[in-house]
Design a protein around this motif. Structure first.
Motif, PDB file in Angstrom:
ATOM      1  N   ILE A 210       6.166 -14.327   1.056  1.00 44.35           N
ATOM      2  CA  ILE A 210       5.145 -14.597   0.045  1.00 44.35           C
ATOM      3  C   ILE A 210       4.982 -13.361  -0.815  1.00 44.35           C
ATOM      4  O   ILE A 210       4.828 -12.255  -0.298  1.00 44.35           O
ATOM      5  CB  ILE A 210       3.789 -14.990   0.670  1.00 44.35           C
ATOM      6  CG1 ILE A 210       3.927 -16.243   1.531  1.00 44.35           C
ATOM      7  CG2 ILE A 210       2.748 -15.227  -0.427  1.00 44.35           C
ATOM      8  CD1 ILE A 210       2.623 -16.687   2.187  1.00 44.35           C
ATOM      9  N   CYS A 211       5.040 -13.560  -2.108  1.00 41.43           N
ATOM     10  CA  CYS A 211       4.803 -12.482  -3.064  1.00 41.43           C
ATOM     11  C   CYS A 211       3.436 -12.690  -3.700  1.00 41.43           C
ATOM     12  O   CYS A 211       3.167 -13.747  -4.270  1.00 41.43           O
ATOM     13  CB  CYS A 211       5.881 -12.464  -4.141  1.00 41.43           C
ATOM     14  SG  CYS A 211       5.625 -11.182  -5.404  1.00 41.43           S
ATOM     15  N   TYR A 212       2.581 -11.697  -3.580  1.00 39.20           N
ATOM     16  CA  TYR A 212       1.290 -11.702  -4.258  1.00 39.20           C
ATOM     17  C   TYR A 212       1.426 -10.784  -5.466  1.00 39.20           C
ATOM     18  O   TYR A 212       1.874  -9.639  -5.331  1.00 39.20           O
ATOM     19  CB  TYR A 212       0.186 -11.201  -3.324  1.00 39.20           C
ATOM     20  CG  TYR A 212       0.048 -12.026  -2.063  1.00 39.20           C
ATOM     21  CD1 TYR A 212      -0.729 -13.181  -2.042  1.00 39.20           C
ATOM     22  CD2 TYR A 212       0.697 -11.653  -0.886  1.00 39.20           C
ATOM     23  CE1 TYR A 212      -0.844 -13.949  -0.893  1.00 39.20           C
ATOM     24  CE2 TYR A 212       0.590 -12.411   0.270  1.00 39.20           C
ATOM     25  CZ  TYR A 212      -0.184 -13.555   0.266  1.00 39.20           C
ATOM     26  OH  TYR A 212      -0.292 -14.304   1.407  1.00 39.20           O
ATOM     27  N   TYR A 213       1.046 -11.265  -6.648  1.00 37.02           N
ATOM     28  CA  TYR A 213       1.276 -10.501  -7.864  1.00 37.02           C
ATOM     29  C   TYR A 213       0.156 -10.768  -8.860  1.00 37.02           C
ATOM     30  O   TYR A 213      -0.696 -11.648  -8.666  1.00 37.02           O
ATOM     31  CB  TYR A 213       2.635 -10.870  -8.467  1.00 37.02           C
ATOM     32  CG  TYR A 213       2.764 -12.326  -8.882  1.00 37.02           C
ATOM     33  CD1 TYR A 213       2.478 -12.734 -10.188  1.00 37.02           C
ATOM     34  CD2 TYR A 213       3.152 -13.303  -7.968  1.00 37.02           C
ATOM     35  CE1 TYR A 213       2.582 -14.071 -10.565  1.00 37.02           C
ATOM     36  CE2 TYR A 213       3.260 -14.644  -8.338  1.00 37.02           C
ATOM     37  CZ  TYR A 213       2.973 -15.016  -9.633  1.00 37.02           C
ATOM     38  OH  TYR A 213       3.064 -16.341 -10.002  1.00 37.02           O
ATOM     39  N   LYS A 225      -4.994 -12.002 -13.041  1.00 35.38           N
ATOM     40  CA  LYS A 225      -5.568 -12.253 -11.724  1.00 35.38           C
ATOM     41  C   LYS A 225      -4.473 -12.339 -10.667  1.00 35.38           C
ATOM     42  O   LYS A 225      -3.281 -12.416 -10.984  1.00 35.38           O
ATOM     43  CB  LYS A 225      -6.402 -13.535 -11.741  1.00 35.38           C
ATOM     44  CG  LYS A 225      -7.590 -13.433 -12.693  1.00 35.38           C
ATOM     45  CD  LYS A 225      -8.546 -14.605 -12.579  1.00 35.38           C
ATOM     46  CE  LYS A 225      -9.752 -14.397 -13.479  1.00 35.38           C
ATOM     47  NZ  LYS A 225     -10.764 -15.469 -13.360  1.00 35.38           N
ATOM     48  N   ILE A 226      -4.889 -12.335  -9.400  1.00 34.62           N
ATOM     49  CA  ILE A 226      -3.926 -12.362  -8.301  1.00 34.62           C
ATOM     50  C   ILE A 226      -3.378 -13.780  -8.135  1.00 34.62           C
ATOM     51  O   ILE A 226      -4.129 -14.742  -7.975  1.00 34.62           O
ATOM     52  CB  ILE A 226      -4.552 -11.872  -6.985  1.00 34.62           C
ATOM     53  CG1 ILE A 226      -5.189 -10.487  -7.172  1.00 34.62           C
ATOM     54  CG2 ILE A 226      -3.493 -11.824  -5.888  1.00 34.62           C
ATOM     55  CD1 ILE A 226      -4.226  -9.403  -7.588  1.00 34.62           C
ATOM     56  N   CYS A 227      -2.050 -13.885  -8.166  1.00 29.63           N
ATOM     57  CA  CYS A 227      -1.325 -15.144  -8.008  1.00 29.63           C
ATOM     58  C   CYS A 227      -0.371 -15.003  -6.825  1.00 29.63           C
ATOM     59  O   CYS A 227      -0.297 -13.937  -6.200  1.00 29.63           O
ATOM     60  CB  CYS A 227      -0.542 -15.471  -9.272  1.00 29.63           C
ATOM     61  SG  CYS A 227      -1.523 -15.470 -10.798  1.00 29.63           S
ATOM     62  N   MET A 228       0.388 -16.061  -6.519  1.00 29.91           N
ATOM     63  CA  MET A 228       1.353 -15.954  -5.420  1.00 29.91           C
ATOM     64  C   MET A 228       2.523 -16.900  -5.620  1.00 29.91           C
ATOM     65  O   MET A 228       2.432 -17.904  -6.338  1.00 29.91           O
ATOM     66  CB  MET A 228       0.692 -16.199  -4.070  1.00 29.91           C
ATOM     67  CG  MET A 228       0.011 -17.524  -3.886  1.00 29.91           C
ATOM     68  SD  MET A 228      -0.830 -17.633  -2.266  1.00 29.91           S
ATOM     69  CE  MET A 228      -1.770 -19.139  -2.496  1.00 29.91           C
ATOM     70  N   HIS A 265      -0.750 -19.612 -11.585  1.00 30.89           N
ATOM     71  CA  HIS A 265      -2.108 -20.034 -11.227  1.00 30.89           C
ATOM     72  C   HIS A 265      -2.725 -19.002 -10.297  1.00 30.89           C
ATOM     73  O   HIS A 265      -2.093 -18.562  -9.337  1.00 30.89           O
ATOM     74  CB  HIS A 265      -2.094 -21.397 -10.527  1.00 30.89           C
ATOM     75  CG  HIS A 265      -1.822 -22.545 -11.433  1.00 30.89           C
ATOM     76  ND1 HIS A 265      -2.824 -23.306 -11.996  1.00 30.89           N
ATOM     77  CD2 HIS A 265      -0.660 -23.061 -11.898  1.00 30.89           C
ATOM     78  CE1 HIS A 265      -2.291 -24.245 -12.756  1.00 30.89           C
ATOM     79  NE2 HIS A 265      -0.981 -24.120 -12.713  1.00 30.89           N
ATOM     80  N   GLU A 266      -3.970 -18.647 -10.587  1.00 33.51           N
ATOM     81  CA  GLU A 266      -4.663 -17.679  -9.749  1.00 33.51           C
ATOM     82  C   GLU A 266      -4.972 -18.261  -8.378  1.00 33.51           C
ATOM     83  O   GLU A 266      -5.047 -19.477  -8.192  1.00 33.51           O
ATOM     84  CB  GLU A 266      -5.963 -17.200 -10.406  1.00 33.51           C
ATOM     85  CG  GLU A 266      -7.011 -18.288 -10.567  1.00 33.51           C
ATOM     86  CD  GLU A 266      -6.930 -18.996 -11.898  1.00 33.51           C
ATOM     87  OE1 GLU A 266      -7.971 -19.541 -12.335  1.00 33.51           O
ATOM     88  OE2 GLU A 266      -5.841 -19.038 -12.506  1.00 33.51           O
TER      89      GLU A 266
END
Length: 369
Positions: A210-213, A225-228, A265-266
């Motif tokens: 999983i990449c959080y970006y 905002k933080i997405c994944m 999408h956040e």
């Protein structure tokens, strides 16, 4: 007497004991600890120490650390730890601990292994490549996920995320390929754009990376905002990543033919605080995933999740009145992918208008006093 009689008697006595006592007493008598007896901390109930500053004098790019993710890989044979310091030149260091203060004197030009001037690709990583997660694969290779920037001649950048591989324990790397991009190509005019400033973890239970970006979203109060995004490919290969669409991972991460990705999408639970540079690790003591990230108000926030998908409302853990804070990293005695009752928070402190900052860390203790 039948040879199985003693075994039968033990089973009958065990069954009788289980029926006539509680499950907890039974498991305790067998030397086992039921889930209800395992001490589990609370993610938003912790103590945090005052900041300790690590000297950057004499190192490469002194005054600009941290500048994103610091990735940790443990060598199973030697027990030593390799750190990858994310900057436009990613630097490799080795030591007996996973803690950056024990490695920082190795942050030198001769230890640059990836990024600008080494593996750069025009229009993709010509502005630099910051490792945001380095993982050892089952075949022995290392997968290095990286934040890439392409410039117009200045500092302003179009950002995306890629992956490269190493067959010599991180000393040299393949050029790298794009895995995540926004839904438009690099603009003709200079402006901050794209997606990036993230981290990559491996989720054992679901068998996926999983990449959080951070990306600009069009939801309520549109902002970065933080997405994944995620992939179940065992090497995190290009063309296998899907972005979160608000309900599932379905939007394209990157399509090579169009040179773009799907809509970003956040993460719903984190929408209250915009920001970037998440650092995520599984915490054995809390039995949760923990994330820290930098808000645009120069405050570091913490959140937690049971599955890495649904996140709780973030809580501020630094105070902008006393210090500005950015580029957070969670690192424990196990490295950057797993934490316990005590972890260290590394971050950039009191950044000045020229971008220079202190390299600070605090100790977070989740144990109840």
């Amino acid at each position: 007497m039948n040879r199985n009689s003693p075994r039968v008697m033990v089973l009958l006595l065990s069954a009788f004991f289980f029926i006539t006592c509680s499950k907890t007493e039974y498991l305790s008598s067998m030397g086992l600890q039921p889930d209800s007896l395992i001490e589990v901390g609370v993610w938003d109930d912790f103590s945090i120490t005052k900041p300790v500053i690590t000297d950057q004098e004499g190192i490469d790019m002194a005054g600009y650390w941290p500048d994103g993710k610091i990735s940790v890989v443990k060598n199973g044979n030697s027990g030593k730890f390799t750190l990858y310091w994310g900057e436009r030149y990613s630097i490799r260091t080795e030591g007996n601990t996973p803690f950056p203060e024990d490695h920082i004197q190795q942050v030198l030009p001769e230890n640059r292994v990836f990024g600008k001037g080494i593996n750069e690709i025009a229009g993709f990583s010509d502005g630099g490549a910051w490792f945001i997660g380095v993982h050892r694969l089952k075949d022995g290779r290392l997968a290095g996920f990286f934040h890439a920037e392409s410039n117009w001649g200045g500092l302003t950048a179009y950002k995306s995320i890629g992956v490269a591989y190493s067959t010599d324990n991180g000393r040299t790397w393949s050029k790298g390929k794009k895995i995540l991009s926004v839904n438009y190509e690099k603009p003709s005019n200079s402006r901050w754009s794209g997606l990036g400033d993230g981290c990559v973890v491996y989720h054992e239970k679901s068998g996926q990376f999983i990449c959080y970006y951070s990306a600009h979203t069009t939801g309520k109060g549109g902002d970065y905002k933080i997405c994944m995004a995620a992939t179940k490919d065992p090497s995190g290969a290009p063309g296998t990543w899907k972005k979160w669409d608000g309900e599932r991972f379905s939007n394209d991460g990157y399509d090579r033919e169009s040179n773009t990705g799907g809509v970003d999408h956040e993460i719903a639970g984190l929408t209250a605080r915009s920001g970037a540079n998440p650092s995520v690790q599984w915490n054995d003591y809390l039995q949760k995933w923990v994330m820290v990230y930098a808000g645009w108000n120069n405050v570091i926030y913490m959140s937690a999740s049971g599955d890495g998908i649904d996140w709780e409302q973030p809580k501020a853990i630094t105070d902008a009145e006393n210090e500005t804070a950015n580029y957070p990293n969670l690192i424990s005695e196990f490295g950057d992918q797993k934490g316990g009752a005590v972890v260290k928070l590394y971050y950039g402190r009191n950044q000045n208008p020229l971008g220079k900052r202190q390299f600070a860390h605090r100790v977070i203790d989740y144990r109840k006093n």
